[in-house]
Structures are given as structure tokens and as C-alpha cells.
Scaffold this motif. Structure first.
Motif, PDB file in Angstrom:
ATOM      1  N   ARG A   1      70.987  14.814  10.331  1.00 56.96           N
ATOM      2  CA  ARG A   1      69.845  15.140   9.484  1.00 56.96           C
ATOM      3  C   ARG A   1      68.524  14.830  10.177  1.00 56.96           C
ATOM      4  NH1 ARG A   1      71.502  11.743   4.402  1.00 56.96           N
ATOM      5  NH2 ARG A   1      69.232  11.546   4.324  1.00 56.96           N
ATOM      6  N   MET A   2      68.461  13.695  10.880  1.00 59.77           N
ATOM      7  CA  MET A   2      67.230  13.336  11.575  1.00 59.77           C
ATOM      8  C   MET A   2      66.927  14.322  12.700  1.00 59.77           C
ATOM      9  SD  MET A   2      67.336   9.164  11.651  1.00 59.77           S
ATOM     10  CE  MET A   2      65.599   9.016  12.017  1.00 59.77           C
ATOM     11  N   GLU A   3      67.969  14.742  13.412  1.00 54.94           N
ATOM     12  CA  GLU A   3      67.768  15.745  14.467  1.00 54.94           C
ATOM     13  C   GLU A   3      67.263  17.055  13.880  1.00 54.94           C
ATOM     14  OE1 GLU A   3      70.294  18.357  17.742  1.00 54.94           O
ATOM     15  OE2 GLU A   3      71.179  16.523  16.918  1.00 54.94           O
ATOM     16  N   ALA A   4      67.872  17.480  12.765  1.00 55.44           N
ATOM     17  CA  ALA A   4      67.448  18.730  12.124  1.00 55.44           C
ATOM     18  C   ALA A   4      65.994  18.645  11.662  1.00 55.44           C
ATOM     19  CB  ALA A   4      68.371  19.045  10.943  1.00 55.44           C
ATOM     20  N   HIS A   5      65.589  17.494  11.147  1.00 55.43           N
ATOM     21  CA  HIS A   5      64.206  17.297  10.698  1.00 55.43           C
ATOM     22  C   HIS A   5      63.253  17.423  11.884  1.00 55.43           C
ATOM     23  CE1 HIS A   5      61.273  14.589   8.188  1.00 55.43           C
ATOM     24  NE2 HIS A   5      60.734  15.738   8.552  1.00 55.43           N
ATOM     25  N   ALA A   6      63.603  16.780  12.990  1.00 52.35           N
ATOM     26  CA  ALA A   6      62.741  16.839  14.171  1.00 52.35           C
ATOM     27  C   ALA A   6      62.602  18.275  14.679  1.00 52.35           C
ATOM     28  CB  ALA A   6      63.298  15.935  15.273  1.00 52.35           C
ATOM     29  N   ARG A   7      63.693  19.023  14.672  1.00 51.00           N
ATOM     30  CA  ARG A   7      63.635  20.428  15.100  1.00 51.00           C
ATOM     31  C   ARG A   7      62.776  21.254  14.138  1.00 51.00           C
ATOM     32  NH1 ARG A   7      67.352  21.868  19.045  1.00 51.00           N
ATOM     33  NH2 ARG A   7      69.145  20.460  19.333  1.00 51.00           N
ATOM     34  N   ALA A   8      62.941  21.001  12.842  1.00 51.34           N
ATOM     35  CA  ALA A   8      62.261  21.817  11.835  1.00 51.34           C
ATOM     36  C   ALA A   8      60.745  21.723  11.924  1.00 51.34           C
ATOM     37  CB  ALA A   8      62.729  21.405  10.438  1.00 51.34           C
ATOM     38  N   VAL A   9      60.235  20.568  12.337  1.00 52.55           N
ATOM     39  CA  VAL A   9      58.779  20.420  12.399  1.00 52.55           C
ATOM     40  C   VAL A   9      58.217  20.794  13.763  1.00 52.55           C
ATOM     41  CG1 VAL A   9      58.635  18.697  10.578  1.00 52.55           C
ATOM     42  CG2 VAL A   9      59.028  17.946  12.929  1.00 52.55           C
ATOM     43  N   GLY A  10      59.085  21.228  14.695  1.00 51.75           N
ATOM     44  CA  GLY A  10      58.567  21.782  15.938  1.00 51.75           C
ATOM     45  C   GLY A  10      58.907  21.043  17.213  1.00 51.75           C
ATOM     46  N   THR A  11      59.782  20.044  17.158  1.00 51.30           N
ATOM     47  CA  THR A  11      60.180  19.333  18.376  1.00 51.30           C
ATOM     48  C   THR A  11      61.184  20.164  19.164  1.00 51.30           C
ATOM     49  OG1 THR A  11      59.892  17.193  17.303  1.00 51.30           O
ATOM     50  CG2 THR A  11      61.230  17.239  19.299  1.00 51.30           C
ATOM     51  N   GLU A  12      60.991  20.240  20.463  1.00 51.35           N
ATOM     52  CA  GLU A  12      62.000  20.854  21.316  1.00 51.35           C
ATOM     53  C   GLU A  12      62.967  19.760  21.749  1.00 51.35           C
ATOM     54  OE1 GLU A  12      62.652  23.362  25.468  1.00 51.35           O
ATOM     55  OE2 GLU A  12      60.619  22.896  24.786  1.00 51.35           O
ATOM     56  N   ILE A  13      64.241  19.943  21.468  1.00 52.71           N
ATOM     57  CA  ILE A  13      65.255  18.936  21.786  1.00 52.71           C
ATOM     58  C   ILE A  13      66.149  19.470  22.897  1.00 52.71           C
ATOM     59  CG2 ILE A  13      67.206  17.616  20.882  1.00 52.71           C
ATOM     60  CD1 ILE A  13      65.826  17.632  18.171  1.00 52.71           C
ATOM     61  N   VAL A  14      66.278  18.681  23.959  1.00 51.42           N
ATOM     62  CA  VAL A  14      67.001  19.111  25.147  1.00 51.42           C
ATOM     63  C   VAL A  14      68.223  18.219  25.362  1.00 51.42           C
ATOM     64  CG1 VAL A  14      66.864  19.459  27.639  1.00 51.42           C
ATOM     65  CG2 VAL A  14      64.868  19.929  26.205  1.00 51.42           C
ATOM     66  N   ALA A  15      69.359  18.843  25.611  1.00 44.19           N
ATOM     67  CA  ALA A  15      70.585  18.100  25.911  1.00 44.19           C
ATOM     68  C   ALA A  15      70.609  17.794  27.404  1.00 44.19           C
ATOM     69  CB  ALA A  15      71.809  18.905  25.497  1.00 44.19           C
ATOM     70  N   ASP A  16      70.025  16.672  27.767  1.00 44.79           N
ATOM     71  CA  ASP A  16      69.955  16.251  29.154  1.00 44.79           C
ATOM     72  C   ASP A  16      69.902  14.725  29.177  1.00 44.79           C
ATOM     73  OD1 ASP A  16      69.767  16.287  31.911  1.00 44.79           O
ATOM     74  OD2 ASP A  16      67.880  17.418  31.997  1.00 44.79           O
ATOM     75  N   HIS A  17      70.059  14.162  30.341  1.00 42.46           N
ATOM     76  CA  HIS A  17      69.977  12.710  30.495  1.00 42.46           C
ATOM     77  C   HIS A  17      68.997  12.396  31.608  1.00 42.46           C
ATOM     78  CE1 HIS A  17      71.349   8.884  32.476  1.00 42.46           C
ATOM     79  NE2 HIS A  17      71.158   8.476  31.242  1.00 42.46           N
ATOM     80  N   ILE A  18      68.028  11.532  31.321  1.00 43.75           N
ATOM     81  CA  ILE A  18      67.031  11.170  32.319  1.00 43.75           C
ATOM     82  C   ILE A  18      67.631  10.128  33.264  1.00 43.75           C
ATOM     83  CG2 ILE A  18      64.751  10.201  32.738  1.00 43.75           C
ATOM     84  CD1 ILE A  18      64.757  12.980  31.439  1.00 43.75           C
ATOM     85  N   ALA A  19      67.708  10.478  34.532  1.00 44.05           N
ATOM     86  CA  ALA A  19      68.311   9.594  35.531  1.00 44.05           C
ATOM     87  C   ALA A  19      67.269   8.736  36.233  1.00 44.05           C
ATOM     88  CB  ALA A  19      69.076  10.423  36.555  1.00 44.05           C
ATOM     89  N   ALA A  20      66.034   9.205  36.290  1.00 48.20           N
ATOM     90  CA  ALA A  20      64.971   8.459  36.969  1.00 48.20           C
ATOM     91  C   ALA A  20      63.624   8.893  36.410  1.00 48.20           C
ATOM     92  CB  ALA A  20      65.021   8.697  38.478  1.00 48.20           C
ATOM     93  N   ILE A  21      62.656   7.980  36.468  1.00 53.45           N
ATOM     94  CA  ILE A  21      61.315   8.304  35.995  1.00 53.45           C
ATOM     95  C   ILE A  21      60.297   7.582  36.861  1.00 53.45           C
ATOM     96  CG2 ILE A  21      61.256   6.438  34.278  1.00 53.45           C
ATOM     97  CD1 ILE A  21      59.710   8.399  32.450  1.00 53.45           C
ATOM     98  N   ASP A  22      59.199   8.266  37.149  1.00 53.38           N
ATOM     99  CA  ASP A  22      58.110   7.697  37.941  1.00 53.38           C
ATOM    100  C   ASP A  22      56.908   7.500  37.019  1.00 53.38           C
ATOM    101  OD1 ASP A  22      56.199   6.941  39.743  1.00 53.38           O
ATOM    102  OD2 ASP A  22      56.283   8.764  40.961  1.00 53.38           O
ATOM    103  N   LEU A  23      56.592   6.235  36.760  1.00 49.75           N
ATOM    104  CA  LEU A  23      55.480   5.902  35.877  1.00 49.75           C
ATOM    105  C   LEU A  23      54.253   5.427  36.654  1.00 49.75           C
ATOM    106  CD1 LEU A  23      57.457   3.908  33.138  1.00 49.75           C
ATOM    107  CD2 LEU A  23      56.834   6.336  33.126  1.00 49.75           C
ATOM    108  N   SER A  24      54.268   5.646  37.969  1.00 40.84           N
ATOM    109  CA  SER A  24      53.186   5.128  38.811  1.00 40.84           C
ATOM    110  C   SER A  24      51.930   5.971  38.744  1.00 40.84           C
ATOM    111  CB  SER A  24      53.665   5.020  40.263  1.00 40.84           C
ATOM    112  OG  SER A  24      53.967   6.307  40.791  1.00 40.84           O
ATOM    113  N   LYS A  25      52.039   7.195  38.276  1.00 43.32           N
ATOM    114  CA  LYS A  25      50.862   8.075  38.202  1.00 43.32           C
ATOM    115  C   LYS A  25      51.062   9.081  37.075  1.00 43.32           C
ATOM    116  CE  LYS A  25      52.706  11.216  41.758  1.00 43.32           C
ATOM    117  NZ  LYS A  25      53.983  10.498  41.879  1.00 43.32           N
TER     118      LYS A  25
END
Length: 332
Positions: free
Chosen positions: A67-91
């Protein structure tokens, strides 16, 4: 083929914190992109009945997350089936690398990767998870009214869980591998005074016993830490309380953390040590660890991200240093 996608707001994680942040972010017209991760829905997807979610007398954990996922989609969130392996927060823009090969860049990031209960690693423990084996007395203790349960552990978490369970269970046996507890003395005193509690010292949980039709726990087998002698104890529920591990591996070397890896946020805020990066839910909460508090922090994170982005966009319209002739004209 790899691709790069840019979004104003990237949300990493799909539990109550992530989905709530997505709802508020979408309603603020930020067009958020949410990456679900390995376990879409988070820890609630392995929980059965949930009876402490406001507005629902009882709801199945997986159903609530759908239900929470459906709510997020309904109001305009794009939901992607992926997994973040690394992130660069330096810039900025921040850049996150997905397992699919996609690179996600973002002007602001909300981290909602949650935490995972620590488990013993027994095959029988895994078999009965959600069917008599739990890592959350607050979530599941209510279901063991008038029944015998066991708690495994010796720290603050274990003692707090055991004390909470005495509100419902007829008997609580605390199994600890040593001959003394590591919990705070005040908690130990309360535990020792409680007539419903029995402590089994110097023992390890060897196996969870149960039936398969229907799936359920009937007892445990314990082994003495020194002699190895095994004993069986009857019970209806087993609570593993050896701590939680925040899922902060992605950012542990970039953000300030404490208490074994929980991300540090500013007081009364979800802002982390890097501007534009916000953390919500169990990733930062080592105290409450409830779905409703995670959702509240998800709301906070989205509102703070909206304010951050508005300030950034506003500052880009104002020159940092007005031309000198104009300044002189104003002075005259």
C-alpha cells in the motif's frame, strides 16, 4: 547498456521511511526517484500481523508495504527496482551507482536503507522467522499472551525485550552464553526482581524446535557453553536480541556515524554531516526502531530536502559578489 539518470531528489531504500519521504517529496513537486534495494519494503516484509500501525487494527506487514509503495507511485514518485552498490557524496550532484549499471545523479539524497537485526545463523532460526522466531518484542510480543517465550542475549536489548514480554507472556526465559549480563545495572535489577523471568546462564541456543503444519515454534534446544550438554525447553516464541546492525556500509566512510554505524543527524533534524544528504528511519534510529517513527523521519527528510533545494536554487539566482560599479552606485 549503462546510462546516467539525473533527479532532483534521490531516495535510497523502500521501507516506511523511504516511501513516506517519496510521498512528501512528490507532493512538493520534487519528482523524486526511489531505488528500492535488495529487499523492497524492508523489514516489514518479513513481519506477519502488525497491530501498532495507526489506522489499522491489524495489517499484514507485506500488505502495508504494498500500500505504501502504491501511494508513493500514485503521487508521482518513480520507483526503480535496483540496488545502489556505491555512492559518491564528495561533490554535487551526488552520484550513485546501481547494480544494473545505471548511474543516478541527484541534487539531494535521502538515505533510508534501514537496519537489520543480528541473527545467530541457525538453519532452524531461519525456518521459523515470522512464525515464532522474532527480533522485535515490541512488534510481536502481543501475540504471546499467556504463553512461554525465550529471549536470547545478554545486553540492554535482551533485557529490555525480556521485561517488555513479561506484560504478555506467562514466563520469559532469558538465555545467555555467559554467567553475567552486559546490560545496565538498573535494567538488571528490574529483570532480577520480575517473578516471570528465569535466567539460563552459560547456555547457547542450539536449535529452534517446531512443527511444519502449520508452521510454528514448540520449543528450543540449548547447549551448555562449557560442557556442551543439551537441554530442551518448551516455548511458543523465540526472540533473538543480540542487537541490530544499521545498513550504513554504503556511506560509513563518508558520513559521520556512531553507536556501531548509525548515521549521525543534527538535533531534531535528518540532516547529516554533508549538506544535501539526509538520513531517516532505522539507519539513524538506534532507540525506537518502529515503522511509525521511521515514517515520521521520512516526512522530515523530504521537507528538509525541499527546503535545501529551494535555498540552493534561490542562491544560484543571486550573484555571490555584485559588480563593483553597481555596489558603488548603491553606496552613493
Amino acid at each position: 547498456m549503462s546510462e546516467t539518470r539525473h533527479t532532483r531528489l534521490l531516495i535510497i531504500g523502500s521501507g516506511p521511511a523511504g516511501y513516506t519521504a517519496a510521498v512528501y517529496g512528490a507532493r512538493a513537486m520534487l519528482e523524486p526517484l526511489l531505488v528500492q534495494g535488495i529487499q523492497p519494503g524492508g523489514q516489514l516484509t518479513i513481519t506477519t500481523e502488525v497491530e501498532n500501525w495507526p489506522g489499522d487494527t491489524e495489517v499484514q506487514g507485506p500488505d502495508l508495504m504494498v500500500r505504501m509503495e502504491a501511494h508513493a507511485r500514485a503521487v508521482g514518485t518513480e520507483i526503480v527496482a535496483d540496488h545502489i552498490a556505491a555512492i559518491d557524496l564528495s561533490k554535487r550532484p551526488f552520484a550513485a551507482q546501481g547494480d544494473t549499471g545505471t548511474t543516478y545523479t541527484a541534487d539531494a539524497v535521502i538515505l533510508a536503507t534501514g537496519a537489520q537485526a543480528r541473527w545467530l545463523g541457525l538453519p532452524s532460526e531461519e525456518q521459523f522467522k515470522g512464525f515464532g522466531v522474532s527480533a522485535c518484542a515490541t512488534c510481536d510480543g502481543f501475540f504471546y499472551r499467556g504463553q512461554e517465550v525465550v529471549v536470547v542475549g545478554g545486553g540492554n536489548t535482551a533485557v529490555e525485550e525480556a521485561l517488555f514480554l513479561t506484560k504478555f507472556a506467562s514466563k520469559v526465559t532469558l538465555i545467555h552464553r555467559r554467567d553475567e549480563l552486559r546490560a545496565d545495572k538498573v535494567l538488571q535489577s528490574r529483570l532480577f526482581r520480575n517473578p516471570k523471568v528465569e535466567i539460563l546462564w552459560d547456555h547457547n541456543l542450539d536449535e529452534v524446535l517446531g512443527v511444519t503444519d502449520p508452521l510454528g515454534v514448540t520449543g528450543v534446544r540449548v547447549a551448555h557453553a562449557t560442557t556442551g550438554e543439551k537441554t530442551e525447553l518448551p516455548c511458543s516464541g523465540v526472540f533473538i536480541a543480540i542487537g541490530h546492525s544499521p545498513s550504513s556500509e554504503l556511506v560509513a566512510d563518508q558520513l559521520e556515524t556512531h553507536m556501531g554505524g548509525y548515521v549521525v543527524t543534527a538535533p531534531d533534524s535528518t540532516a547529516t554531516s554533508i549538506p544535501g544528504v539526509f538520513a531517516a528511519g532505522d539507519l539513524t534510529d538506534h532507540i525506537y526502531r518502529q515503522a511509525v517513527t521511521s515514517a515520521g523521519m521520512g516526512c522530515m527528510a523530504a521537507l528538509e530536502a525541499e527546503k535545501f533545494l529551494a535555498e540552493q536554487e534561490g542562491s544560484e539566482l543571486i550573484p555571490a559578489e555584485p559588480p563593483r560599479p553597481e555596489r558603488q552606485a548603491l553606496q552613493r
